[in-house]
Design a protein around this motif. Structure first.
Motif, short mmCIF file in Angstrom:
data_model
loop_
_atom_site.label_atom_id
_atom_site.label_comp_id
_atom_site.label_asym_id
_atom_site.label_seq_id
_atom_site.Cartn_x
_atom_site.Cartn_y
_atom_site.Cartn_z
N THR A 122 -12.58 -0.68 5.13
CA THR A 122 -11.82 -0.39 4.16
C THR A 122 -10.01 0.25 3.81
O THR A 122 -9.47 0.02 4.87
N LEU A 123 -9.87 0.61 2.88
CA LEU A 123 -8.35 0.85 3.08
C LEU A 123 -7.74 0.93 4.28
O LEU A 123 -6.96 1.28 4.83
N HIS A 124 -8.76 2.55 4.88
CA HIS A 124 -7.93 3.15 6.47
C HIS A 124 -8.33 2.33 6.86
O HIS A 124 -7.62 2.54 8.05
N GLN A 125 -9.35 1.71 7.51
CA GLN A 125 -9.52 0.65 8.22
C GLN A 125 -8.45 -0.25 8.15
O GLN A 125 -7.73 -0.46 9.10
N LEU A 126 -7.86 -0.43 7.58
CA LEU A 126 -7.20 -2.02 6.85
C LEU A 126 -5.63 -1.77 7.59
O LEU A 126 -4.84 -2.18 8.85
N MET A 127 -5.13 -0.48 7.26
CA MET A 127 -3.79 0.60 7.26
C MET A 127 -4.29 0.43 9.37
O MET A 127 -2.64 0.60 9.51
N ARG A 128 -4.58 1.02 9.48
CA ARG A 128 -5.29 1.31 10.84
C ARG A 128 -4.74 0.29 11.75
O ARG A 128 -3.67 0.06 13.04
N ASN A 129 -5.58 -0.91 11.70
CA ASN A 129 -5.98 -1.69 12.15
C ASN A 129 -4.40 -2.74 12.80
O ASN A 129 -4.14 -2.92 13.21
N TYR A 130 -3.81 -2.93 10.78
CA TYR A 130 -2.27 -3.42 10.16
C TYR A 130 -1.58 -2.38 12.38
O TYR A 130 -0.50 -3.41 12.30
N ASN A 159 0.70 -1.15 -0.55
CA ASN A 159 0.05 -0.73 -0.11
C ASN A 159 0.97 1.01 0.11
O ASN A 159 0.42 1.99 -0.32
N GLU A 160 2.12 1.24 0.27
CA GLU A 160 3.07 2.53 -0.54
C GLU A 160 2.81 3.03 -0.97
O GLU A 160 2.74 3.98 -1.02
N GLY A 161 3.43 2.65 -1.95
CA GLY A 161 2.93 2.57 -3.33
C GLY A 161 1.88 3.29 -3.88
O GLY A 161 1.25 4.38 -4.40
N LEU A 162 0.19 2.50 -3.57
CA LEU A 162 -1.23 3.48 -3.79
C LEU A 162 -0.62 4.76 -2.73
O LEU A 162 -1.65 5.65 -3.20
N TYR A 163 -0.05 5.26 -1.52
CA TYR A 163 -0.43 6.18 -0.87
C TYR A 163 0.40 7.34 -2.02
O TYR A 163 -0.40 8.33 -1.58
N ARG A 164 1.87 6.90 -2.32
CA ARG A 164 2.13 7.79 -3.07
C ARG A 164 1.52 8.45 -4.60
O ARG A 164 1.49 9.13 -4.74
N PHE A 165 0.40 7.89 -5.45
CA PHE A 165 -0.10 8.06 -5.74
C PHE A 165 -1.52 8.45 -5.43
O PHE A 165 -2.82 7.93 -5.52
N HIS A 166 -1.39 10.37 -5.31
CA HIS A 166 -2.14 10.32 -4.58
C HIS A 166 -3.64 11.11 -5.47
O HIS A 166 -4.43 10.94 -4.23
#
Length: 391
Positions: free
Chosen positions: A173-181, A116-123
């Motif tokens: 959602t994506l932000h829930q996934l990253m928060r939980n991770y 997901n690092e690449g996805l976050y850089r793709f604004h």
């Protein structure tokens, strides 16, 4: 003259860089895969012709869905996304991506936080899309439609609607996934989607594939992701306070005793440290509606409400423990008990975080208290429930 030129300039300045909607290609879903032989990521991008959504759905077939899926490759996620620009003769807009689907190959290649690092850089891609995992073809999944040929009214785009009716694995959602991770001791439960081959049939006897949701992929840190079915994770729904409705069939000796709908279960988890070891006690309150007894008098018809309650409590307790042990055997803390311990007693956790380990005995007590709120129509209640219990 100066006033006229100024007004003309103002009129032009507001729309010089505008685009017509038909000149833009909107990407609505992404699939993320990994090719181990070529050592590169494969991104599948789904785009929809929105004009198909404004017309009548009557008579629409699968080829009328107005969707296409393109593929691009790259050594990184960001490079693969950038390579899409050479595959479209229109401007691509990524702000409407509502779904992300990860393949097991991608999840096994590196931790999802790195993916997901690449996805976050793709604004242009936001952090609000629904996220799923799969072990099947991403291209096929992104082209699946519902029975009327509509591609956006499927479980991919509306998972919360299905979850409210039949709760097993909570959509995230994506932000829930990253928060939980990122949370200490918390596991990520990534819902799994798949394909039921030729499950739907129309009035011309033509069969088509349908989307299925069964189980989840469990992710935690750098450990290997594990895929489990709904049946294997049956206990997870009873420890999720977001569950609204979930079916439960009570069986005994291989025979169905009763069918119930469990409504909004609530749980409390208490942790206790004894001689350097952590023990957890779980209390679950469930409310249920009785949907049906089997007609055979030797089965459910002969059971009292009290007996059904006892059987229901016993079955829920068993599902919770079985799911816990399954996760334990696969090195997965299914219920995020470590996170619960960290939140409830951070001082004790910090003292033993290097030695913290879950064992079979760690889940000490599971107490279930069940109440049947609805038994159906009055005649059904009167005929099946003993008069002594009716009072």
């Amino acid at each position: 003259m100066m006033i006229v030129l100024t007004l003309a300039a103002i009129g032009l300045s507001g729309c010089w860089d505008s685009f017509d909607l038909q000149d833009i290609q909107y990407v609505t879903a992404l699939g993320i895969d990994y090719d181990s032989e070529e050592d590169e990521y494969i991104i599948y991008a789904q785009s929809i012709d929105f004009s198909h959504l404004s017309v009548s759905q009557e008579g629409m077939s699968e080829v009328d869905s107005g969707a296409w899926v393109a593929e691009a490759r790259g050594e990184t996620i960001l490079m693969a996304l950038e390579n899409f620009s050479s595959k479209s003769n229109q401007m691509l807009h990524w702000g409407h991506v509502n779904v992300l689907v990860y393949s097991m190959k991608a999840l096994e290649h590196e931790p999802i936080i790195e993916i997901n690092e690449g996805l976050y850089r793709f604004h242009q891609v936001r952090t609000t899309p629904w996220v799923f995992g799969t072990a099947e073809s991403l291209e096929e999944i992104l082209l699946l439609t519902n029975m009327y040929g509509d591609i956006v009214h499927t479980e991919l785009f509306n998972p919360d609607t299905v979850y409210k009716e039949r709760a097993f694995i909570e959509p995230i959602t994506l932000h829930q996934l990253m928060r939980n991770y990122a949370e200490k001791g918390r596991i990520v439960v990534l819902p799994r989607v798949g394909i039921n081959k030729k499950e739907l049939k129309d009035n011309n006897n033509k069969k088509k594939d349908a989307m299925s949701s069964d189980g989840a992929i469990l992710l935690k840190g750098d450990s290997e992701p594990k895929l489990f079915t709904d049946l294997q994770l049956a206990g997870l729904r009873w420890l999720n306070n977001q569950t609204e409705n979930s079916p439960l069939q009570i069986e005994e000796d291989g025979k169905t005793i009763a069918a119930l709908n469990i409504i909004r279960p609530k749980n409390r988890i208490h942790s206790e440290v004894i001689n350097g070891e952590v023990f957890f006690d779980v209390h679950i309150d469930v409310h249920a509606s009785l949907l049906d007894f089997p007609p055979d008098e030797t089965l459910g018809a002969s059971r009292t409400i009290k007996e059904i309650l006892q059987l229901m409590e016993k079955m829920i307790e068993k599902q919770v423990r079985d799911t816990y042990l399954l996760g334990l055997n696969n090195e997965k803390d299914v219920y995020s008990l470590e996170n619960q311990f960290y939140r409830s007693d951070v001082r004790s956790y910090n003292q033993m975080k290097q030695t913290f380990e879950l064992t079979e005995a760690s889940l000490r007590n599971i107490t279930v208290r069940a109440v049947i709120e609805h038994t159906g129509e009055y005649e059904f209640y009167r005929d099946r429930v003993p008069k002594s219990e009716q009072q």
